[in-house]
Write an enzyme that holds these catalytic residues in place. Structure first.
Site, short mmCIF file in Angstrom:
data_model
loop_
_atom_site.label_atom_id
_atom_site.label_comp_id
_atom_site.label_asym_id
_atom_site.label_seq_id
_atom_site.Cartn_x
_atom_site.Cartn_y
_atom_site.Cartn_z
N ASP A 1 -11.86 6.81 -6.96
CA ASP A 1 -10.45 6.63 -7.33
C ASP A 1 -9.79 5.75 -6.28
O ASP A 1 -9.59 6.18 -5.15
CB ASP A 1 -9.77 8.01 -7.40
CG ASP A 1 -8.32 7.89 -7.85
OD1 ASP A 1 -7.86 6.75 -8.11
OD2 ASP A 1 -7.66 8.94 -7.94
N ASP B 1 -23.22 -58.73 -7.23
CA ASP B 1 -22.17 -57.70 -7.17
C ASP B 1 -20.87 -58.27 -7.73
O ASP B 1 -20.85 -59.26 -8.47
CB ASP B 1 -22.04 -57.20 -5.71
CG ASP B 1 -21.55 -55.77 -5.63
OD1 ASP B 1 -20.33 -55.55 -5.70
OD2 ASP B 1 -22.38 -54.84 -5.50
N ASP B 2 -19.77 -57.64 -7.38
CA ASP B 2 -18.43 -57.96 -7.87
C ASP B 2 -18.11 -59.45 -7.73
O ASP B 2 -18.53 -60.09 -6.77
CB ASP B 2 -17.46 -57.14 -6.99
CG ASP B 2 -16.09 -57.06 -7.60
OD1 ASP B 2 -15.85 -57.73 -8.61
OD2 ASP B 2 -15.27 -56.29 -7.06
N ARG C 1 -6.19 -50.12 -5.42
CA ARG C 1 -6.93 -51.38 -5.29
C ARG C 1 -6.44 -52.40 -6.32
O ARG C 1 -7.22 -53.11 -6.94
CB ARG C 1 -8.43 -51.15 -5.47
CG ARG C 1 -9.29 -52.15 -4.73
CD ARG C 1 -10.73 -52.15 -5.21
NE ARG C 1 -11.58 -52.93 -4.32
CZ ARG C 1 -12.75 -53.42 -4.65
NH1 ARG C 1 -13.25 -53.22 -5.84
NH2 ARG C 1 -13.45 -54.11 -3.79
N TRP D 1 -22.98 -49.50 -11.75
CA TRP D 1 -21.77 -49.05 -12.48
C TRP D 1 -20.78 -48.50 -11.46
O TRP D 1 -20.96 -47.40 -10.95
CB TRP D 1 -22.18 -47.98 -13.50
CG TRP D 1 -21.04 -47.43 -14.30
CD1 TRP D 1 -19.99 -46.68 -13.85
CD2 TRP D 1 -20.84 -47.55 -15.71
NE1 TRP D 1 -19.15 -46.34 -14.88
CE2 TRP D 1 -19.66 -46.86 -16.04
CE3 TRP D 1 -21.56 -48.17 -16.74
CZ2 TRP D 1 -19.18 -46.77 -17.35
CZ3 TRP D 1 -21.08 -48.07 -18.04
CH2 TRP D 1 -19.90 -47.38 -18.34
N ASP D 2 -19.74 -49.26 -11.19
CA ASP D 2 -18.81 -48.90 -10.10
C ASP D 2 -17.54 -48.26 -10.66
O ASP D 2 -17.26 -48.35 -11.87
CB ASP D 2 -18.48 -50.19 -9.33
CG ASP D 2 -18.10 -49.92 -7.88
OD1 ASP D 2 -17.84 -48.76 -7.53
OD2 ASP D 2 -18.06 -50.89 -7.10
N MET D 3 -16.75 -47.66 -9.81
CA MET D 3 -15.49 -47.00 -10.21
C MET D 3 -14.65 -46.85 -8.94
O MET D 3 -14.94 -46.03 -8.11
CB MET D 3 -15.85 -45.64 -10.81
CG MET D 3 -14.78 -44.95 -11.56
SD MET D 3 -13.89 -43.80 -10.47
CE MET D 3 -13.07 -42.80 -11.66
N ASN D 4 -13.64 -47.71 -8.82
CA ASN D 4 -13.03 -47.89 -7.50
C ASN D 4 -11.63 -47.36 -7.28
O ASN D 4 -10.92 -47.85 -6.40
CB ASN D 4 -13.07 -49.37 -7.13
CG ASN D 4 -14.45 -49.74 -6.64
OD1 ASN D 4 -14.96 -49.14 -5.70
ND2 ASN D 4 -15.08 -50.70 -7.28
N ASP E 1 -20.20 -46.67 0.87
CA ASP E 1 -19.89 -48.05 1.26
C ASP E 1 -20.12 -48.25 2.75
O ASP E 1 -20.07 -49.37 3.25
CB ASP E 1 -18.43 -48.37 0.93
CG ASP E 1 -18.31 -48.99 -0.45
OD1 ASP E 1 -19.35 -49.17 -1.10
OD2 ASP E 1 -17.18 -49.31 -0.86
C1 DGJ Z 1 -17.30 -50.73 -4.15
C2 DGJ Z 1 -18.78 -50.61 -4.00
O1 DGJ Z 1 -19.12 -49.40 -3.42
C3 DGJ Z 1 -19.29 -51.80 -3.20
O2 DGJ Z 1 -20.66 -51.65 -2.96
C4 DGJ Z 1 -18.99 -53.04 -3.96
O3 DGJ Z 1 -19.70 -53.04 -5.17
C5 DGJ Z 1 -17.50 -53.14 -4.22
N1 DGJ Z 1 -16.99 -51.94 -4.83
C6 DGJ Z 1 -17.19 -54.31 -5.10
O4 DGJ Z 1 -15.89 -54.37 -5.45
#
Ligand code: DGJ
Length: 742
Positions: free
Chosen positions: A62, A376-377, A453, A487-490, A558
């Site tokens: 209890d 790359d970019d 960015r 395939w990036d995503m910033n 990075d």
């Molecule tokens: C972030 C990535 O981590 C880098 O290696 C490079 O691809 C840049 N973006 C490019 O904008």
């Protein structure tokens, strides 16, 4: 319960008299029970046992101010203290609930009680969400327990899969609306476990941009601790992983419970130590600003959580994750294939390149043995800086006047593969796509959109948005001979709101985005099975098991500085296999830290993952080029062992100025050891390095000259170089079984 008295599958025992479910495989045991009033309880999770005989029946006591649930008029029985499997709030348990559902009458109180169970061989395939899988029904068994809220008739199905060969259990929950009314899910976790009083510490992988997955261990005290991401991605800052560890945990000793969410979006881990020092843990989709409307007959499934138990320290936990993910999470043509040595032009050129420069850089790589060149970019739209053109996925003709297919041909003619960078989920404010479809970016009406960015996030919850991006990418892939995609995503998400959803469903946007992304990735990777995909989010901002289901490797950080990478790769290896860890040699002074290190340590760190080069190799001295050539030759000869062997961490860079790790082949005949000294000191103490994972009875040849037995190497160890002449040095030891044929 179903009619049989006891059902004994090989991995799941069901005791219908005592009403317990026991999942076990000689490596781990997990026991659930059905208590009075059909409450599903958590009875045991840990070291494997053969049989469960009811020792964890919760004592009747209890407790003042712990009410007795409606229908159970017993002062000795309260949900407030009972270790439960999937608790709700409102019937006397004042701890955090695993599920909260708003109902038509405004109430959020539910009470899910046990109704039935099913057992399956294998693991049912999941639709729409990444998850571990089995090809062969003999390799796992699954228990699905159904609970029901008697008032609303909502059903909750809890699924558990135990794998035959691993100390791992996966689980997820599914809510089924069998009621006549629409409800709103406000929280539905993937897992809840109530542990009895214990002295575990919390190990977590926090971090930040360029310093991902830092290991920290802390005691757990009374109250609530949350680890989460509200960023719309799993994030650099908080990997969706945590572990409970015994005090004094080491790589080879002590109990560890690891928990990893197979999800790439907003996640949450909650730990609550109650006043009786019992510990509730939860993991799942972050319920922060989350809501999901569920109409009658609809279902909602949570992401999967992967729980690993190790009785032998962190090393075994990691090896379990590595093998499970290599064999039952990662898919596709590259799952078991050695990964190519790549060269990426990002740090060599940033946005400043043209066809000639790229060809010259690729050529310099080819000469030294690089197999894949990645552009790359900066190759598309008017992309000469990071302020423009995301969403305009057509070639930048100023930089590449002959087009992408000509460049791809030129690279192929050198005998190299050709890879390309994309950032499909994003849209630049300054882009043709944004001019045409400003509403395609995530945004709240009349509020303006925050920039990250200089870019916005596309609303990937919308089918037409995904389709438009898909068509653009496909046009390139079908005509330009692409063998690899980064395939990036910033940026992270802000103003999370979808113009396609009604006001009362806006809380679904972030998760619908993830479902849209997963659908996109599934389609793309299925349509292009020969393309090797590497995921990236400003480095390792989305290094998670969800992404690995679609893309078998990830750009780890990075930060390419060899010394920083010791910690980053060490922390990452806690959960994720070496074959997933992208690691590049870059120029010095390093672009992120300014540090100057030798080619040797840069090479040894980078060849401890998927080796790549991110600099213009043509600009190196003759001597350095020779060193690179040797590194690549060495890597090619050893990459099977490195990428797919057993990995052992030996010295921890988070706690000292040295690091060491070791790769051992499955037959234990071959091993590589990397040892690193970070900061040198005068008059250093003598350090002994003890190896791991070898066969005690085997005699090994070390670096082609000295011999020692496995047991000696693991228990006696050897002195590492007592006087490294400077900071940032490295030593490599190769061990071969003396009688080995190879
Ligand atoms: C972030 C990535 O981590 C880098 O290696 C490079 O691809 C840049 N973006 C490019 O904008």
């Amino acid at each position: 319960m179903q009619s049989t008295l006891t059902e004994k599958q090989s991995l799941i025992d069901i005791d219908t008299i005592n009403r317990t479910f026991h999942l076990h495989n000689g490596k781990v045991s997990y026991v659930l029970g059905v208590e009075e009033n059909e409450v599903l309880t958590q009875l045991y999770f840990g070291h494997s046992i053969r049989n469960y005989h009811g020792l964890r029946q919760y004592p009747r006591i209890d407790r003042s101010f712990s009410p007795n649930a409606a229908g159970a008029n017993d002062r000795l029985y309260s949900l407030d203290t009972l270790p439960q499997e999937f608790p709700s709030y409102g019937h006397g348990d004042f701890r955090e609930p695993a599920v909260t559902i708003k109902q038509a009458n405004g109430s959020r109180i539910t009470s899910f009680r046990y109704v039935s169970y099913e057992v399956f061989n294998g693991k049912p395939k999941r639709k729409g969400l990444p998850a571990t899988y089995v090809h062969d029904d003999k390799s796992a068994e699954t228990l699905a327990v159904t609970l029901e809220d008697q008032v609303t008739h909502l059903k909750l199905k809890l699924s558990y899969t135990i794998f035959r060969d691993y100390g791992a259990i996966t689980r997820h929950a599914e809510l089924i609306n069998d009621s006549k009314q629409e409800v709103t899910i406000e929280r539905l976790m993937s897992l809840n476990i109530d542990f009895p009083k214990n002295n575990y510490n919390l190990l977590q992988l926090g971090g930040r941009y360029a310093a991902e997955r830092s290991i920290s261990i802390e005691p757990i005290s009374n109250g609530i601790k949350t680890l989460d991401s509200k960023r719309g991605s799993s994030s650099h800052m908080q990997n969706p992983f945590f572990a409970l560890t015994e005090p004094g945990i080491s790589e080879s000793k002590g109990e560890v419970y690891g928990f990893n969410l197979v999800y790439s979006g907003n996640h949450k881990t909650l730990l609550q130590q109650d006043p009786y020092e019992q510990l509730r843990i939860q993991m799942g989709i972050n319920d922060f600003q989350f809501e999901w409307k569920l109409a009658p007959s609809e279902r909602f499934q949570t992401p999967e959580a992967v729980m690993v138990y190790s009785a032998h320290g962190l090393g075994l936990m990691s090896q379990t994750y590595h093998k499970l993910y290599q064999n039952h999470l990662i898919r596709g043509n590259f799952q078991h294939k050695v990964r190519p040595v790549l060269m990426n032009n990002w740090e060599a050129t940033y946005f400043d390149f043209d066809e000639q420069k790229i060809n010259a850089i690729a050529e310099s790589g080819k000469k030294l043995g690089v197999e894949l060149f990645v552009l790359d970019d900066g190759w598309f739209g008017r992309r000469n800086a990071d302020t423009t053109s995301l969403g305009d996925w057509y070639v930048n003709e100023t930089k590449l006047p002959k087009g992408l297919s000509a460049l791809s041909k030129a690279i192929h003619s050198k005998g190299m593969k050709f890879g390309l960078w994309f950032e499909p989920e994003m849209i630049s404010r300054n882009s043709d796509l944004f001019k045409k479809h400003p509403d395609w970016a995530l945004q709240v009406p009349n509020r303006g959109i925050s920039l990250g960015r200089d870019q916005y996030v596309l609303d990937f919850s919308r089918g037409e948005v995904r389709e438009r991006i898909y068509v653009q990418i496909k046009a390139i892939l079908d005509h330009c001979g692409v063998d690899y995609i980064k395939w990036d995503m910033n940026r992270n998400m802000t103003e999370v709101y979808s113009s396609k959803l009604p006001p009362d469903q806006q809380g679904e946007t972030a998760h619908r985005y993830m479902l849209g992304l997963y659908e996109f990735l599934d389609k793309l990777t299925t349509e292009y099975p020969n393309i090797l995909f590497e995921s990236c989010s400003g480095g390792g901002g989305r290094f998670d098991a969800g992404m690995l289901y679609y893309m078998p490797q990830t750009w780890t950080s990075d930060n390419t500085d060899a010394v920083s990478r010791l910690k980053i790769q060490y922390g990452t290896s806690l959960v994720y296999p070496i074959s997933t860890i992208g690691a590049h040699v870059s120029a010095v002074p390093n672009h992120q830290t300014g540090r100057i290190t030798d080619m040797e340590i840069r090479g040894n760190v980078a060849l401890s993952g998927n080796l790549g080069y991110e600099l213009n190799l043509g600009e190196l001295s003759e001597q350095e080029q020779q060193a690179v050539q040797k590194q690549i030759e060495f890597y090619k000869a050893h990459r099977e062992l490195i990428q797919f062997g057993d990995f052992y961490r030996l010295l921890n860079p988070f706690t000292g100025d040295q690091a060491a790790w070791q790769f051992v082949s499955p037959d234990k005949k071959h091993s590589l050891v990397m040892f690193f000294t970070i900061m040198n000191e005068a008059s250093l103490p003598m350090n002994i390095l003890k190896l791991a994972g070898l066969d005690a009875d085997t005699e090994y040849l070390i670096n082609g000259n000295k011999k020692a037995d496995g047991d000696e190497l693991m228990h006696v160890g050897f002195y590492t170089d007592p006087q490294p002449a400077k900071d940032f040095t490295t030593q490599l030891f190769e061990l071969k079984a003396v009688n080995s044929q190879d």
